[in-house]
Design a protein around this motif. Sequence first.
Motif, PDB file in Angstrom:
ATOM      1  N   CYS A  20      90.298 -50.693 -65.592  1.00 45.70           N
ATOM      2  CA  CYS A  20      90.048 -50.182 -64.314  1.00 45.70           C
ATOM      3  C   CYS A  20      90.932 -51.231 -63.405  1.00 45.70           C
ATOM      4  CB  CYS A  20      88.648 -50.093 -63.762  1.00 45.70           C
ATOM      5  SG  CYS A  20      88.625 -50.033 -61.897  1.00 45.70           S
ATOM      6  N   CYS A  23      88.203 -53.334 -60.816  1.00 49.49           N
ATOM      7  CA  CYS A  23      87.118 -54.224 -61.568  1.00 49.49           C
ATOM      8  C   CYS A  23      87.479 -54.896 -62.907  1.00 49.49           C
ATOM      9  CB  CYS A  23      85.895 -53.731 -61.587  1.00 49.49           C
ATOM     10  SG  CYS A  23      85.868 -52.357 -63.070  1.00 49.49           S
ATOM     11  N   CYS A  41      85.683 -44.920 -62.563  1.00 48.03           N
ATOM     12  CA  CYS A  41      85.225 -45.874 -63.303  1.00 48.03           C
ATOM     13  C   CYS A  41      83.816 -45.968 -63.737  1.00 48.03           C
ATOM     14  CB  CYS A  41      85.813 -47.391 -62.641  1.00 48.03           C
ATOM     15  SG  CYS A  41      85.322 -48.864 -63.518  1.00 48.03           S
ATOM     16  N   CYS A  44      82.488 -49.768 -61.733  1.00 51.69           N
ATOM     17  CA  CYS A  44      82.627 -49.826 -60.063  1.00 51.69           C
ATOM     18  C   CYS A  44      82.451 -48.645 -59.618  1.00 51.69           C
ATOM     19  CB  CYS A  44      83.644 -50.898 -59.683  1.00 51.69           C
ATOM     20  SG  CYS A  44      85.390 -50.089 -60.126  1.00 51.69           S
ATOM     21  N   PHE A  46      85.070 -46.629 -58.917  1.00 54.16           N
ATOM     22  CA  PHE A  46      86.449 -46.267 -58.461  1.00 54.16           C
ATOM     23  C   PHE A  46      86.952 -44.992 -58.909  1.00 54.16           C
ATOM     24  CE2 PHE A  46      91.198 -47.218 -58.856  1.00 54.16           C
ATOM     25  CZ  PHE A  46      91.198 -47.464 -57.544  1.00 54.16           C
TER      26      PHE A  46
HETATM   27 ZN   LIG Z   1      86.300 -50.450 -62.188  1.00 54.42          ZN
END
Ligand SMILES: [Zn+2]
Length: 124
Positions: A20, A23, A41, A44, A46
């Motif tokens: 990712c 992160c 993700c 996190c 995302f």
């Molecule tokens: Zn992430």
Amino acid sequence: MNIFALSDVNLLKKALACKCPKCQKGDLFRGPYSLELKDRCEECGFDISKNDSADGPAVLLIFVLGALFVPLAIIFENLFAPPLWVHAVLWGALSLICTIGSLKPLKTYVIGLQYKHRASDWGE
Ligand SMILES: [Zn+2]
């Protein structure tokens, strides 16, 4: 766009892990052999689906590998003059291996560039 921004070495090193862009922990792809991106993700949260890499990584690979392999094939032909089938097998296999091996890191790199330089596309 600043052309030097495309040669971000740190980002290139990070892209080799195919993680990712936010992160650096969660996997970007659905599986180890899949070229399909996850929607989010797992680490996190995302939203990866907002990426816009499209055909960019594939076109980059065509330009780089084409510029690399065509001169090598010409040099190989001039040095060894092998039968035509040797060229077909050698350059076909090398092209396939290099393309498959580098497409995921390159796609990760393009997504990382997009995340770094156009964070507004991600709502950040
Ligand atoms: Zn992430």
